[in-house]
Every structure is written in structure tokens, then in C-alpha cells.
Design a protein around this motif. Structure first.
Motif, PDB file in Angstrom:
ATOM      1  N   LEU A   1      35.795  42.383  40.312  1.00 15.04           N
ATOM      2  CA  LEU A   1      34.503  42.944  40.331  1.00 15.04           C
ATOM      3  C   LEU A   1      34.409  43.172  42.085  1.00 15.04           C
ATOM      4  CD1 LEU A   1      31.943  41.235  38.158  1.00 15.04           C
ATOM      5  CD2 LEU A   1      33.123  43.566  38.039  1.00 15.04           C
ATOM      6  N   ASP A   2      33.869  44.050  42.484  1.00 22.44           N
ATOM      7  CA  ASP A   2      33.786  44.414  43.907  1.00 22.44           C
ATOM      8  C   ASP A   2      32.942  43.659  44.746  1.00 22.44           C
ATOM      9  OD1 ASP A   2      31.613  45.758  43.402  1.00 22.44           O
ATOM     10  OD2 ASP A   2      32.065  47.519  44.351  1.00 22.44           O
ATOM     11  N   GLN A   3      32.144  42.648  44.243  1.00 21.34           N
ATOM     12  CA  GLN A   3      30.959  41.686  44.921  1.00 21.34           C
ATOM     13  C   GLN A   3      31.144  40.419  44.535  1.00 21.34           C
ATOM     14  OE1 GLN A   3      27.905  44.591  43.681  1.00 21.34           O
ATOM     15  NE2 GLN A   3      26.992  43.033  42.407  1.00 21.34           N
ATOM     16  N   THR A   4      30.890  39.601  45.223  1.00 23.61           N
ATOM     17  CA  THR A   4      30.833  38.229  44.974  1.00 23.61           C
ATOM     18  C   THR A   4      29.742  37.831  43.989  1.00 23.61           C
ATOM     19  OG1 THR A   4      31.624  37.816  47.109  1.00 23.61           O
ATOM     20  CG2 THR A   4      30.693  36.007  45.952  1.00 23.61           C
ATOM     21  N   VAL A   5      30.175  37.134  42.997  1.00 20.23           N
ATOM     22  CA  VAL A   5      29.365  36.352  41.984  1.00 20.23           C
ATOM     23  C   VAL A   5      29.445  34.896  42.208  1.00 20.23           C
ATOM     24  CG1 VAL A   5      28.780  35.931  39.756  1.00 20.23           C
ATOM     25  CG2 VAL A   5      29.725  38.383  40.513  1.00 20.23           C
ATOM     26  N   ASP A   6      28.243  34.252  42.803  1.00 15.07           N
ATOM     27  CA  ASP A   6      28.066  32.910  42.855  1.00 15.07           C
ATOM     28  C   ASP A   6      28.342  31.864  41.738  1.00 15.07           C
ATOM     29  OD1 ASP A   6      27.653  33.216  45.446  1.00 15.07           O
ATOM     30  OD2 ASP A   6      25.374  33.148  45.291  1.00 15.07           O
ATOM     31  N   SER A   7      29.268  30.779  41.757  1.00 14.57           N
ATOM     32  CA  SER A   7      29.312  29.770  40.705  1.00 14.57           C
ATOM     33  C   SER A   7      27.979  29.132  40.416  1.00 14.57           C
ATOM     34  CB  SER A   7      30.512  28.945  40.822  1.00 14.57           C
ATOM     35  OG  SER A   7      31.638  29.707  40.470  1.00 14.57           O
ATOM     36  N   ILE A   8      28.039  28.570  39.234  1.00 15.75           N
ATOM     37  CA  ILE A   8      27.062  27.720  38.857  1.00 15.75           C
ATOM     38  C   ILE A   8      27.633  26.403  38.559  1.00 15.75           C
ATOM     39  CG2 ILE A   8      25.068  27.068  37.048  1.00 15.75           C
ATOM     40  CD1 ILE A   8      25.038  29.977  36.789  1.00 15.75           C
ATOM     41  N   THR A   9      27.183  25.003  39.191  1.00 23.59           N
ATOM     42  CA  THR A   9      27.697  23.932  38.921  1.00 23.59           C
ATOM     43  C   THR A   9      27.650  23.662  37.606  1.00 23.59           C
ATOM     44  OG1 THR A   9      27.036  23.223  41.260  1.00 23.59           O
ATOM     45  CG2 THR A   9      27.578  21.582  39.651  1.00 23.59           C
ATOM     46  N   GLY A  10      28.922  23.091  37.068  1.00 18.95           N
ATOM     47  CA  GLY A  10      28.981  22.761  35.600  1.00 18.95           C
ATOM     48  C   GLY A  10      29.087  24.099  34.535  1.00 18.95           C
ATOM     49  N   ALA A  11      29.224  25.431  35.256  1.00 19.50           N
ATOM     50  CA  ALA A  11      29.200  26.397  34.279  1.00 19.50           C
ATOM     51  C   ALA A  11      30.297  27.291  34.568  1.00 19.50           C
ATOM     52  CB  ALA A  11      27.844  27.125  34.330  1.00 19.50           C
ATOM     53  N   THR A  12      31.325  26.841  35.381  1.00 21.77           N
ATOM     54  CA  THR A  12      32.374  27.736  36.086  1.00 21.77           C
ATOM     55  C   THR A  12      32.876  28.711  34.984  1.00 21.77           C
ATOM     56  OG1 THR A  12      32.820  26.125  37.709  1.00 21.77           O
ATOM     57  CG2 THR A  12      34.383  27.762  37.492  1.00 21.77           C
ATOM     58  N   GLU A  13      33.268  28.198  34.022  1.00 19.72           N
ATOM     59  CA  GLU A  13      34.000  28.880  32.968  1.00 19.72           C
ATOM     60  C   GLU A  13      33.146  30.062  32.157  1.00 19.72           C
ATOM     61  OE1 GLU A  13      36.840  26.778  30.392  1.00 19.72           O
ATOM     62  OE2 GLU A  13      36.975  25.435  31.708  1.00 19.72           O
ATOM     63  N   SER A  14      31.967  29.772  32.180  1.00 16.44           N
ATOM     64  CA  SER A  14      30.862  30.598  31.656  1.00 16.44           C
ATOM     65  C   SER A  14      30.632  31.791  32.768  1.00 16.44           C
ATOM     66  CB  SER A  14      29.544  29.939  31.471  1.00 16.44           C
ATOM     67  OG  SER A  14      29.613  28.889  30.329  1.00 16.44           O
ATOM     68  N   VAL A  15      30.520  31.382  33.979  1.00 14.46           N
ATOM     69  CA  VAL A  15      30.516  32.335  35.063  1.00 14.46           C
ATOM     70  C   VAL A  15      31.850  33.279  35.098  1.00 14.46           C
ATOM     71  CG1 VAL A  15      30.411  32.588  37.729  1.00 14.46           C
ATOM     72  CG2 VAL A  15      28.983  31.001  36.433  1.00 14.46           C
ATOM     73  N   ASP A  16      32.981  32.689  34.977  1.00 20.72           N
ATOM     74  CA  ASP A  16      34.147  33.436  34.900  1.00 20.72           C
ATOM     75  C   ASP A  16      34.149  34.477  33.698  1.00 20.72           C
ATOM     76  OD1 ASP A  16      34.958  32.268  37.082  1.00 20.72           O
ATOM     77  OD2 ASP A  16      36.283  30.883  35.953  1.00 20.72           O
ATOM     78  N   MET A  17      33.688  33.975  32.637  1.00 22.39           N
ATOM     79  CA  MET A  17      33.501  34.777  31.281  1.00 22.39           C
ATOM     80  C   MET A  17      32.655  35.919  31.626  1.00 22.39           C
ATOM     81  SD  MET A  17      31.495  34.013  27.951  1.00 22.39           S
ATOM     82  CE  MET A  17      30.062  33.558  28.450  1.00 22.39           C
ATOM     83  N   MET A  18      31.469  35.896  32.211  1.00 22.49           N
ATOM     84  CA  MET A  18      30.646  37.008  32.562  1.00 22.49           C
ATOM     85  C   MET A  18      31.100  37.940  33.557  1.00 22.49           C
ATOM     86  SD  MET A  18      27.858  36.618  30.470  1.00 22.49           S
ATOM     87  CE  MET A  18      27.000  37.715  31.052  1.00 22.49           C
ATOM     88  N   LYS A  19      31.767  37.356  34.341  1.00 18.15           N
ATOM     89  CA  LYS A  19      32.518  38.441  35.535  1.00 18.15           C
ATOM     90  C   LYS A  19      33.704  39.115  34.472  1.00 18.15           C
ATOM     91  CE  LYS A  19      33.727  35.344  38.597  1.00 18.15           C
ATOM     92  NZ  LYS A  19      34.121  34.785  39.948  1.00 18.15           N
ATOM     93  N   ARG A  20      34.414  38.276  33.723  1.00 14.50           N
ATOM     94  CA  ARG A  20      35.259  39.003  32.938  1.00 14.50           C
ATOM     95  C   ARG A  20      34.800  40.088  31.930  1.00 14.50           C
ATOM     96  NH1 ARG A  20      37.586  34.782  31.114  1.00 14.50           N
ATOM     97  NH2 ARG A  20      36.397  34.668  29.239  1.00 14.50           N
ATOM     98  N   LYS A  21      33.566  39.599  31.292  1.00  9.45           N
ATOM     99  CA  LYS A  21      32.948  40.693  30.395  1.00  9.45           C
ATOM    100  C   LYS A  21      32.368  41.887  31.209  1.00  9.45           C
ATOM    101  CE  LYS A  21      30.740  38.890  26.835  1.00  9.45           C
ATOM    102  NZ  LYS A  21      29.779  38.131  26.052  1.00  9.45           N
ATOM    103  N   ALA A  22      31.903  41.762  32.266  1.00 12.61           N
ATOM    104  CA  ALA A  22      31.284  42.731  33.255  1.00 12.61           C
ATOM    105  C   ALA A  22      32.603  43.716  33.790  1.00 12.61           C
ATOM    106  CB  ALA A  22      30.710  42.126  34.411  1.00 12.61           C
TER     107      ALA A  22
END
Length: 175
Positions: free
Chosen positions: A143-164
Motif C-alpha cells: 500500500l502507498d501509505q503507512t499502517v501502524d502496527s498494533i502490539t501483539g497483533a502484527t500478523e493480524s495487521v499484516d493480514m489486513m494490509k494484504r487483504k486491502a
């Protein structure tokens, strides 16, 4: 009632109760129908089907990290925007998370977690996180914009970026 039938019924009731307990751990943020109504101002169009042939699967694989798990996918389209509802997993061995994305002109205009089924990381379904995905466009396989991580949820954050990013790719396949 014979003892065998009574034991079967007892086991059945316990198994149903156990199954319902398991679903208590799921977090239901929004029903798919409500997501579609929100996306299309209360009047969702009829679903359409995108067939995923070899060339489409190759494009999706580049951003999704693997072939899309189904050979066809329902989507909704009206007023120059498309809506996509699909599953993915944040961590291997976990249950899939169902999310919805609305894309217009190659830009994510709405992102929602509909059902979260993992044991941690449910913060990706909260508005403070999802707002980071809105306005995102494709940038290579990300993605062209930064998406902040969430402590303890890195893989869920990566999943949502991948899905977007996958929703943007899917949109490009029909537009």
C-alpha cells in the motif's frame, strides 16, 4: 426412551453446547448485509461473480502471497465502486477473519472486519485501525501509505494490509 438413545441425545446436546461455546470467542463486528447496505447507501446491487483463471490467480498471488482459495468470488458493483467480502488468516493454523472492502478508482474507500476468529489481535476491527486503510492505493505489492502496527497483533495487521491490497487488485480485474 432406551439408555442408548438417551446417551446419544445427551452427547448431541453436549456437542451442540460445545460448538456454541466455541463461537462465543468470535467477535462479530458487522453483518455482511449491513456492510453492503453501508457501502451502497442502503441499496446494495445484486452480486456478480469474478472467475479467477490462471492470469487472474497470478496477479492475486503477487499480493495475496498465494493463489486465491476459490476459483470464483462474489462482488458487488455500483456507482463506480466495488465491494469485496472474503476471508484470510493472520497466522497459520488460526481461523479465518472475514472482512469487507470497498474500492473506487483503485483506492480503498472503506474497510471493515466483519467477523474476527483469532485468539488475539481483534483491534484490527476497530475504527482507529481501519481508518488507516482508507485512502490507500496500490504501491507495488503493498500500500502507498503507512499502517501502524498494533502490539501483539502484527500478523493480524499484516493480514489486513494484504487483504486491502488484494481488494484493490480484485477491483482492477473487473474495471
Amino acid at each position: 426412551m432406551c439408555v442408548g438413545a438417551a446417551l446419544f441425545l445427551f452427547d448431541y446436546v453436549l456437542s451442540v453446547a460445545h460448538a456454541e461455546e466455541k463461537f462465543e470467542f468470535y467477535i462479530y463486528f458487522q453483518e455482511p448485509e449491513d456492510f453492503l447496505k453501508e457501502a451502497f447507501d442502503g441499496e446494495p446491487p445484486s452480486p456478480q461473480v469474478l472467475q479467477l483463471g490462471d492470469s487472474e490467480q497470478q496477479r492475486i498471488r503477487e499480493v495475496y502471497g498465494r493463489p486465491f482459495p476459490k476459483p470464483r468470488l462474489h462482488y458487488w458493483s455500483a456507482d463506480g465502486k466495488t465491494a469485496w467480502i472474503f476471508d484470510d488468516i493472520g497466522k497459520e493454523g488460526y481461523q479465518p477473519t472475514t472482512s469487507g472492502f470497498v474500492v473506487k478508482d483503485g483506492t480503498v474507500v472503506a474497510a471493515r472486519v466483519l467477523t474476527y476468529r483469532e485468539s488475539r489481535g481483534e483491534e484490527v476491527g476497530e475504527d482507529f485501525f481501519l481508518e488507516q486503510l482508507e485512502g490507500a492505493r496500490a504501491d507495488g505489492n503493498g500500500l502507498d501509505q503507512t499502517v501502524d502496527s498494533i502490539t501483539g497483533a502484527t500478523e493480524s495487521v499484516d493480514m489486513m494490509k494484504r487483504k486491502a491490497r488484494t481488494a484493490i487488485t480484485l477491483d482492477s480485474l473487473v474495471n
